[in-house]
Each structure stands twice: as C-alpha cells, then as structure tokens.
Design a protein around this motif. Structure first.
Motif, mmCIF file in Angstrom:
data_model
loop_
_atom_site.group_PDB
_atom_site.id
_atom_site.type_symbol
_atom_site.label_atom_id
_atom_site.label_comp_id
_atom_site.label_asym_id
_atom_site.label_seq_id
_atom_site.Cartn_x
_atom_site.Cartn_y
_atom_site.Cartn_z
ATOM 1 N N ASN A 1 0.800 -1.226 0.000
ATOM 2 C CA ASN A 1 0.000 0.000 0.000
ATOM 3 C C ASN A 1 0.832 1.275 0.000
ATOM 4 O OD1 ASN A 1 -1.731 -2.061 2.043
ATOM 5 N ND2 ASN A 1 -2.860 -1.147 0.352
ATOM 6 N N ILE A 2 2.028 1.218 0.584
ATOM 7 C CA ILE A 2 2.926 2.374 0.620
ATOM 8 C C ILE A 2 4.333 1.889 0.294
ATOM 9 C CG2 ILE A 2 3.863 4.277 1.995
ATOM 10 C CD1 ILE A 2 1.441 4.049 3.835
ATOM 11 N N LEU A 3 5.027 2.628 -0.565
ATOM 12 C CA LEU A 3 6.416 2.333 -0.904
ATOM 13 C C LEU A 3 7.273 3.516 -0.467
ATOM 14 C CD1 LEU A 3 5.741 0.942 -4.485
ATOM 15 C CD2 LEU A 3 6.100 -0.372 -2.389
ATOM 16 N N ARG A 4 8.193 3.243 0.435
ATOM 17 C CA ARG A 4 9.044 4.301 1.010
ATOM 18 C C ARG A 4 10.370 4.316 0.253
ATOM 19 N NH1 ARG A 4 13.016 4.662 4.944
ATOM 20 N NH2 ARG A 4 12.979 6.559 6.241
ATOM 21 N N VAL A 5 10.616 5.398 -0.515
ATOM 22 C CA VAL A 5 11.760 5.424 -1.435
ATOM 23 C C VAL A 5 12.456 6.777 -1.431
ATOM 24 C CG1 VAL A 5 10.736 3.679 -2.967
ATOM 25 C CG2 VAL A 5 10.323 6.112 -3.413
ATOM 26 N N HIS A 6 13.723 6.746 -1.887
ATOM 27 C CA HIS A 6 14.494 7.979 -2.021
ATOM 28 C C HIS A 6 14.176 8.697 -3.330
ATOM 29 C CE1 HIS A 6 16.911 5.493 0.783
ATOM 30 N NE2 HIS A 6 17.252 6.648 1.332
ATOM 31 N N ASP A 7 14.196 7.959 -4.446
ATOM 32 C CA ASP A 7 13.935 8.542 -5.760
ATOM 33 C C ASP A 7 12.445 8.380 -6.070
ATOM 34 O OD1 ASP A 7 13.620 9.005 -8.560
ATOM 35 O OD2 ASP A 7 15.757 8.621 -8.855
ATOM 36 N N VAL A 8 11.681 9.417 -5.790
ATOM 37 C CA VAL A 8 10.231 9.350 -5.961
ATOM 38 C C VAL A 8 9.856 9.178 -7.422
ATOM 39 C CG1 VAL A 8 8.092 10.698 -5.768
ATOM 40 C CG2 VAL A 8 9.743 10.641 -3.861
ATOM 41 N N ARG A 9 10.528 9.897 -8.306
ATOM 42 C CA ARG A 9 10.130 9.912 -9.722
ATOM 43 C C ARG A 9 10.142 8.518 -10.331
ATOM 44 N NH1 ARG A 9 12.916 10.215 -14.464
ATOM 45 N NH2 ARG A 9 14.881 10.409 -13.323
ATOM 46 N N LYS A 10 11.210 7.767 -10.107
ATOM 47 C CA LYS A 10 11.310 6.443 -10.734
ATOM 48 C C LYS A 10 10.245 5.487 -10.193
ATOM 49 C CE LYS A 10 16.205 6.407 -12.092
ATOM 50 N NZ LYS A 10 16.563 7.766 -11.678
ATOM 51 N N THR A 11 9.997 5.536 -8.904
ATOM 52 C CA THR A 11 8.984 4.633 -8.347
ATOM 53 C C THR A 11 7.583 5.056 -8.753
ATOM 54 O OG1 THR A 11 10.237 3.668 -6.532
ATOM 55 C CG2 THR A 11 7.885 3.961 -6.164
ATOM 56 N N VAL A 12 7.299 6.343 -8.840
ATOM 57 C CA VAL A 12 5.996 6.788 -9.339
ATOM 58 C C VAL A 12 5.771 6.266 -10.756
ATOM 59 C CG1 VAL A 12 4.682 8.808 -10.124
ATOM 60 C CG2 VAL A 12 5.733 8.808 -7.853
ATOM 61 N N GLN A 13 6.789 6.338 -11.601
ATOM 62 C CA GLN A 13 6.664 5.798 -12.949
ATOM 63 C C GLN A 13 6.388 4.300 -12.917
ATOM 64 O OE1 GLN A 13 10.342 6.919 -14.821
ATOM 65 N NE2 GLN A 13 9.660 9.006 -15.272
ATOM 66 N N ALA A 14 7.101 3.581 -12.059
ATOM 67 C CA ALA A 14 6.940 2.132 -11.983
ATOM 68 C C ALA A 14 5.539 1.745 -11.548
ATOM 69 C CB ALA A 14 7.976 1.547 -11.020
ATOM 70 N N VAL A 15 5.008 2.412 -10.519
ATOM 71 C CA VAL A 15 3.697 2.002 -10.015
ATOM 72 C C VAL A 15 2.566 2.478 -10.932
ATOM 73 C CG1 VAL A 15 4.506 1.854 -7.632
ATOM 74 C CG2 VAL A 15 3.491 3.984 -8.437
ATOM 75 N N ARG A 16 2.778 3.565 -11.646
ATOM 76 C CA ARG A 16 1.758 3.992 -12.608
ATOM 77 C C ARG A 16 1.685 3.023 -13.783
ATOM 78 N NH1 ARG A 16 2.596 10.622 -12.613
ATOM 79 N NH2 ARG A 16 1.510 10.989 -10.628
ATOM 80 N N LEU A 17 2.820 2.513 -14.210
ATOM 81 C CA LEU A 17 2.812 1.489 -15.253
ATOM 82 C C LEU A 17 2.126 0.220 -14.757
ATOM 83 C CD1 LEU A 17 6.376 1.838 -16.808
ATOM 84 C CD2 LEU A 17 4.181 2.198 -17.982
ATOM 85 N N HIS A 18 2.410 -0.164 -13.521
ATOM 86 C CA HIS A 18 1.735 -1.339 -12.941
ATOM 87 C C HIS A 18 0.224 -1.135 -12.919
ATOM 88 C CE1 HIS A 18 0.392 -4.375 -10.130
ATOM 89 N NE2 HIS A 18 -0.144 -3.415 -9.411
ATOM 90 N N GLU A 19 -0.194 0.054 -12.515
ATOM 91 C CA GLU A 19 -1.629 0.353 -12.460
ATOM 92 C C GLU A 19 -2.259 0.283 -13.841
ATOM 93 O OE1 GLU A 19 -4.434 3.770 -10.418
ATOM 94 O OE2 GLU A 19 -2.632 4.409 -11.477
ATOM 95 N N ALA A 20 -1.585 0.851 -14.845
ATOM 96 C CA ALA A 20 -2.125 0.855 -16.200
ATOM 97 C C ALA A 20 -2.266 -0.569 -16.739
ATOM 98 C CB ALA A 20 -1.240 1.685 -17.116
ATOM 99 N N ILE A 21 -1.234 -1.390 -16.496
ATOM 100 C CA ILE A 21 -1.296 -2.776 -16.979
ATOM 101 C C ILE A 21 -2.387 -3.542 -16.255
ATOM 102 C CG2 ILE A 21 -0.010 -4.949 -17.061
ATOM 103 C CD1 ILE A 21 2.548 -3.182 -17.372
ATOM 104 N N SER A 22 -2.533 -3.317 -14.956
ATOM 105 C CA SER A 22 -3.538 -4.029 -14.167
ATOM 106 C C SER A 22 -4.951 -3.701 -14.610
ATOM 107 C CB SER A 22 -3.360 -3.686 -12.679
ATOM 108 O OG SER A 22 -2.103 -4.081 -12.215
ATOM 109 N N GLN A 23 -5.155 -2.468 -15.088
ATOM 110 C CA GLN A 23 -6.487 -2.027 -15.478
ATOM 111 C C GLN A 23 -6.807 -2.316 -16.947
ATOM 112 O OE1 GLN A 23 -6.405 2.122 -14.299
ATOM 113 N NE2 GLN A 23 -7.355 1.653 -12.323
ATOM 114 N N ALA A 24 -5.817 -2.788 -17.686
ATOM 115 C CA ALA A 24 -6.049 -3.071 -19.116
ATOM 116 C C ALA A 24 -7.008 -4.270 -19.273
ATOM 117 C CB ALA A 24 -4.725 -3.372 -19.809
ATOM 118 N N THR A 25 -7.779 -4.250 -20.338
ATOM 119 C CA THR A 25 -8.740 -5.325 -20.589
ATOM 120 C C THR A 25 -8.075 -6.439 -21.385
ATOM 121 O OG1 THR A 25 -9.494 -4.173 -22.579
ATOM 122 C CG2 THR A 25 -10.683 -3.763 -20.532
#
Length: 279
Positions: free
Chosen positions: A255-279
């Motif tokens: 539910n929460i990812l604690r990281v130093h480089d926010v930008r790279k992890t935001v990109q990673a989890v947004r891609l995960h979200e997009a793939i998860s929501q794909a039909t």
C-alpha cells in the motif's frame, strides 16, 4: 481501506502510495548530510512534490546498521525546520515523522506532521502510544531485531516471515489494548533491519502474507544493502533496482512504498496500475 489524519483521510487503492524519504541527518546510509541546509532541503522537497510523492517521511536520526543514537534536542533541531519547509510548500501532503522518541513525535505532530513512523514498533519509548492516541495520529509499526546499533549482528530466524508476522500481530494487539484504533495502524516488515540478504528476499517473495494482518502494508526497500550485494551496486546506483522492486511490491499488494527517488517509483507504479487495469 483508509487511515485518518488531521488533514484528510489517506485512501489506498490499486496503485500503492509513494512515500518520499527526507533524511535530515549527517550520517544516513544513502543521503546523509545532503539535506541539512535550508536551500538543499527546500530543493529536495520541491523535487519530491513535482515527482508525484503522496507522502513525505522526515527522519532526524539515522537507523542504518551500527548507527549511534542522538539526543532528543538534536533530533528536534533537525526535523522541525524540515516539517516547516514542507508545510510552506504544500499545506496538506501527509508527513510522517520517523522517530522512536515520544516527545519528538509530539512536537513534530504539533508542528504539522500527521503520522508516526516508529521503527521500534512502539517498544523503545513507553509514551509513544499515548502520543499517538492523544493526537489521533496513525502509526507505522515496523519489525526490527534489537536496535540499529546491533541489529545486524548475526540475525537468525527459524521462519523469518512467520516470526515477523507474529511480532507485528503482537504489536497490533498491544497497541489496540492501550486504546489505539486498529484502523490507524500501518505495518512494515522492516527490510534490512536485522535481516540477511536471504531474509530480505524471502520477505519480498512472501509479501502477500503480511496482508493477512488486515492493515495497510508499507515496504521500505529503497537503495538498501541487499540490492548492492546482489547486483554489485554502490548506494547511489540502486534507484533503477529500487523501482523494479517497487513494481513487484505493487503487484503483491503493498500500500505504501518508502523510497528515495520518488520519480522512478511513481513511474513504476503507474505502469503497474495501467497494466492491471487493461482489458
């Protein structure tokens, strides 16, 4: 699932929230000393906000292996200006105070922080749970063997996942018996805190097991030494690997990812979200 803070509820959905790490210490393992001056601190907070941080975690005492404790006065001298800086730039982003000292937590919450992040799981200071209850603050309960000074001295487990689960379940039970609302508790298995490389990998492999505790799950894997040992990377070169683990943790229900480089992890989890929501 959501937790309440004094500003607004924090809701958890398909995409894990990204917590940016703001260490204002001279000796943290990754970025110690970099953000102790006002200009650098402000610049880093702006970078985190612009990169899409959902929360910011402020720490004024290093919890790296073999770190020495600092005084309450010194910890407050470090964290209160950092909290003020964040609040000047963003009035409502949730701030967690990474401390094991009740008075530091109390003053940080009064100054604008929202959440207590206690790596001791409310064990080191008997007043911490009362601060959380009195100020209605959510609490992150983390698993750690011993203390930062000696946690890496030959850590041994018969069943690392089961033993961490038992520890966190006991801490949840104890905290709720003191009067803390269970719905205000977040759990963290404590990667790197009294664990070997193999222990950390086993925890990650079985991350979904911690969902059985029925509390939001935080994972703090960023730039940690097990990544360096596995891949032969220096601390500053571990952000890509951190982002890859972030994507894996998202798939496992963190539910929460604690990281130093926010930008790279935001990109990673947004891609995960997009793939998860794909039909």
């Amino acid at each position: 699932m959501q937790i309440k803070t004094k500003n607004a509820p924090i809701a958890f959905g398909l995409r894990p929230l990204v917590m940016g790490i703001l260490n204002v210490t001279p000796d943290s393992f990754s970025d110690g000393g970099r953000f102790t001056q006002a200009e650098a601190l402000s610049s880093q907070v702006r970078t985190m906000l612009e990169s899409g941080a959902d929360l910011i975690d402020v720490g004024g005492e290093s919890t790296r292996p073999y770190a020495e404790a600092v005084s309450e006065h010194e910890e407050l001298r470090r964290v209160l200006p950092a909290i003020a800086c964040i609040r000047e730039l963003h009035r409502s982003i949730p701030i967690s105070i990474d401390t094991t000292k009740a008075e530091v937590a109390r003053q940080a919450l009064t100054a604008g922080a929202d959440i207590i992040n206690d790596v001791s799981g409310l064990r080191f200071d008997p007043e911490m749970v009362r601060v959380a209850i009195d100020l209605e603050a959510p609490v992150i309960l983390m698993h750690m063997r011993k203390t930062p000074k000696d946690m890496q001295d030959e850590p041994v487990y018969d069943d690392v996942v089961g033993e961490i689960m038992d520890f966190l379940a006991e801490r949840i039970s104890w905290a709720t018996q003191q009067g803390l609302d269970r719905e205000q508790i977040i759990v963290d298995p404590g990667l790197g805190f009294g664990k070997t490389v193999e222990h950390n990998l086993t925890i990650l492999k079985h991350l979904q097991a911690f969902k059985k505790l029925a509390c939001p799950l935080l994972v703090g894997h960023s730039r940690k030494s097990f990544i360096g040992r596995l891949l032969g990377l220096e601390t500053q070169d571990r952000d890509l690997a951190t982002a890859l683990i972030s994507s894996y943790c998202a798939a496992q229900g963190a539910n929460i990812l604690r990281v130093h480089d926010v930008r790279k992890t935001v990109q990673a989890v947004r891609l995960h979200e997009a793939i998860s929501q794909a039909t």
